[in-house]
Design a protein around this motif. Structure first.
Motif, PDB file in Angstrom:
ATOM      1  N   GLU A 103       0.616  -1.247  -0.021  1.00  6.87           N
ATOM      2  CA  GLU A 103       0.013   0.071   0.008  1.00  6.87           C
ATOM      3  C   GLU A 103       0.874   1.430  -0.003  1.00  6.87           C
ATOM      4  N   ARG A 104       0.356   2.351  -0.935  1.00  5.24           N
ATOM      5  CA  ARG A 104       1.364   3.476  -0.930  1.00  5.24           C
ATOM      6  C   ARG A 104       0.262   4.695  -1.120  1.00  5.24           C
ATOM      7  N   ASN A 105      -0.132   5.246  -0.449  1.00  4.40           N
ATOM      8  CA  ASN A 105      -0.991   6.394  -0.326  1.00  4.40           C
ATOM      9  C   ASN A 105      -0.248   7.524   0.120  1.00  4.40           C
ATOM     10  N   CYS A 106       0.620   7.953  -0.848  1.00  4.71           N
ATOM     11  CA  CYS A 106       1.742   8.981  -0.332  1.00  4.71           C
ATOM     12  C   CYS A 106       0.999  10.289  -0.239  1.00  4.71           C
ATOM     13  N   LYS A 107       0.065  10.542  -0.833  1.00  3.91           N
ATOM     14  CA  LYS A 107      -0.705  11.830  -0.876  1.00  3.91           C
ATOM     15  C   LYS A 107      -1.011  12.066   0.439  1.00  3.91           C
ATOM     16  N   ASP A 108      -1.476  10.989   1.311  1.00  2.00           N
ATOM     17  CA  ASP A 108      -2.142  11.164   2.902  1.00  2.00           C
ATOM     18  C   ASP A 108      -1.027  11.659   3.643  1.00  2.00           C
ATOM     19  N   ASN A 127       7.582  13.599  -7.058  1.00  2.00           N
ATOM     20  CA  ASN A 127       6.590  12.858  -7.495  1.00  2.00           C
ATOM     21  C   ASN A 127       5.760  12.782  -5.952  1.00  2.00           C
ATOM     22  N   ASP A 128       4.513  12.051  -6.230  1.00  2.00           N
ATOM     23  CA  ASP A 128       3.708  11.927  -4.996  1.00  2.00           C
ATOM     24  C   ASP A 128       4.624  11.159  -3.916  1.00  2.00           C
ATOM     25  N   CYS A 129       5.595  10.414  -4.068  1.00  2.00           N
ATOM     26  CA  CYS A 129       6.264   9.361  -2.968  1.00  2.00           C
ATOM     27  C   CYS A 129       7.415   9.905  -2.751  1.00  2.00           C
ATOM     28  N   GLU A 130       8.156  10.642  -3.514  1.00  2.00           N
ATOM     29  CA  GLU A 130       9.577  11.127  -3.308  1.00  2.00           C
ATOM     30  C   GLU A 130       9.678  12.719  -3.437  1.00  2.00           C
ATOM     31  N   PHE A 131      10.585  13.208  -2.273  1.00  2.00           N
ATOM     32  CA  PHE A 131      10.751  14.555  -2.184  1.00  2.00           C
ATOM     33  C   PHE A 131      12.459  14.878  -1.456  1.00  2.00           C
ATOM     34  N   LYS A 141      24.380  19.448   2.413  1.00  2.00           N
ATOM     35  CA  LYS A 141      23.884  18.580   1.213  1.00  2.00           C
ATOM     36  C   LYS A 141      22.483  18.150   1.490  1.00  2.00           C
ATOM     37  N   ALA A 142      21.828  18.130   0.415  1.00  9.17           N
ATOM     38  CA  ALA A 142      20.159  17.668   0.336  1.00  9.17           C
ATOM     39  C   ALA A 142      20.121  16.207   0.675  1.00  9.17           C
ATOM     40  N   ILE A 143      18.878  15.886   1.237  1.00  8.12           N
ATOM     41  CA  ILE A 143      18.283  14.654   1.610  1.00  8.12           C
ATOM     42  C   ILE A 143      17.407  14.058   0.651  1.00  8.12           C
ATOM     43  N   SER A 144      17.502  13.020   0.223  1.00 11.31           N
ATOM     44  CA  SER A 144      16.540  12.554  -0.741  1.00 11.31           C
ATOM     45  C   SER A 144      15.494  11.653   0.213  1.00 11.31           C
ATOM     46  N   MET A 145      14.109  11.764   0.094  1.00  9.69           N
ATOM     47  CA  MET A 145      13.146  10.924   0.960  1.00  9.69           C
ATOM     48  C   MET A 145      12.259  10.237   0.110  1.00  9.69           C
ATOM     49  N   ARG A 146      12.103   8.891   0.165  1.00 10.26           N
ATOM     50  CA  ARG A 146      11.221   8.020  -0.402  1.00 10.26           C
ATOM     51  C   ARG A 146      10.301   7.432   0.466  1.00 10.26           C
ATOM     52  N   ILE A 147       9.095   7.474   0.132  1.00  8.83           N
ATOM     53  CA  ILE A 147       7.886   6.898   1.004  1.00  8.83           C
ATOM     54  C   ILE A 147       7.914   5.480   0.303  1.00  8.83           C
ATOM     55  N   VAL A 148       8.102   4.211   0.992  1.00 10.28           N
ATOM     56  CA  VAL A 148       8.222   2.901   0.463  1.00 10.28           C
ATOM     57  C   VAL A 148       6.773   2.195   0.565  1.00 10.28           C
ATOM     58  N   TYR A 184       3.966   5.770   7.880  1.00 14.79           N
ATOM     59  CA  TYR A 184       4.501   5.408   6.658  1.00 14.79           C
ATOM     60  C   TYR A 184       5.968   5.028   6.895  1.00 14.79           C
ATOM     61  N   THR A 185       6.688   3.932   5.761  1.00 17.78           N
ATOM     62  CA  THR A 185       7.777   3.552   5.817  1.00 17.78           C
ATOM     63  C   THR A 185       8.781   4.183   4.853  1.00 17.78           C
ATOM     64  N   PHE A 186       9.893   4.861   5.366  1.00 18.64           N
ATOM     65  CA  PHE A 186      10.452   5.613   4.252  1.00 18.64           C
ATOM     66  C   PHE A 186      12.139   5.196   4.467  1.00 18.64           C
ATOM     67  N   GLU A 187      12.708   5.634   2.952  1.00 17.79           N
ATOM     68  CA  GLU A 187      14.015   5.429   2.857  1.00 17.79           C
ATOM     69  C   GLU A 187      14.585   6.778   2.713  1.00 17.79           C
ATOM     70  N   PHE A 188      15.960   7.144   3.143  1.00 19.61           N
ATOM     71  CA  PHE A 188      16.434   8.403   3.180  1.00 19.61           C
ATOM     72  C   PHE A 188      17.996   8.285   3.125  1.00 19.61           C
ATOM     73  N   GLY A 189      18.655   9.135   2.413  1.00 20.84           N
ATOM     74  CA  GLY A 189      19.841   9.475   2.282  1.00 20.84           C
ATOM     75  C   GLY A 189      20.374  10.554   1.611  1.00 20.84           C
ATOM     76  N   ILE A 190      21.662  10.804   1.928  1.00 19.83           N
ATOM     77  CA  ILE A 190      22.247  12.064   1.334  1.00 19.83           C
ATOM     78  C   ILE A 190      22.195  11.895  -0.310  1.00 19.83           C
ATOM     79  N   ILE A 191      22.001  13.026  -1.003  1.00 17.55           N
ATOM     80  CA  ILE A 191      21.668  12.560  -2.656  1.00 17.55           C
ATOM     81  C   ILE A 191      23.321  12.432  -2.952  1.00 17.55           C
ATOM     82  N   GLY A 192      23.521  11.678  -4.043  1.00 22.62           N
ATOM     83  CA  GLY A 192      24.634  11.240  -4.495  1.00 22.62           C
ATOM     84  C   GLY A 192      25.407   9.965  -3.552  1.00 22.62           C
TER      85      GLY A 192
END
Length: 122
Positions: free
Chosen positions: A20-25, A70-74, A88-95, A102-110
């Motif tokens: 299930e990925r209702n990221c907009k919520d 997109n709806d699940c990544e910022f 350094k910017a951090i990439s976040m992705r709702i898994v 919500y469960t997410f993955e994150f890390g420094i871009i690059g």
């Protein structure tokens, strides 16, 4: 023959499961993120609007801009970094999502190094 039938039955059952990925919520709101550092439980509270994320950690408040890919990544970029690492910017992705978290993955871009966490909507 029984093993082949069992194998294909399991394959069919697992292929029907969708995460299930209702990221907009979870694009905006108040959230809590708990994690462990050196055996000690830590808590970060944050509030995310369309453009900003304000975090409170150990009595300190920090603000970052939010840019949705997109709806699940910022991407988070701190407004007032104190050192080179914070620039350094951090990439976040709702898994995956549930009704309240919500469960997410994150890390420094690059960087290939990613971490996972669970944020609970308050």
């Amino acid at each position: 023959m029984k093993k082949i039938i069992l194998f294909f039955s399991l394959l069919i059952l697992t292929s029907c499961y969708d995460v299930e990925r209702n990221c907009k919520d979870f694009k905006t709101g108040r959230f809590q993120f708990d994690y462990v550092v050196n055996g000690v439980k830590k808590t970060t509270l944050f509030e995310r609007t369309d453009k900003f994320q304000i975090e409170t950690y150990e009595g300190k408040t920090d603000t970052a801009t939010v840019r949705w890919v997109n709806d699940c990544e910022f991407v988070l970029q701190k407004l007032h970094p104190k050192n080179i690492k914070e620039k350094k910017a951090i990439s976040m992705r709702i898994v995956s999502t549930t009704k309240k978290s919500y469960t997410f993955e994150f890390g420094i871009i690059g960087s290939d190094e990613k971490q996972k966490g669970i944020a609970i909507k308050q």
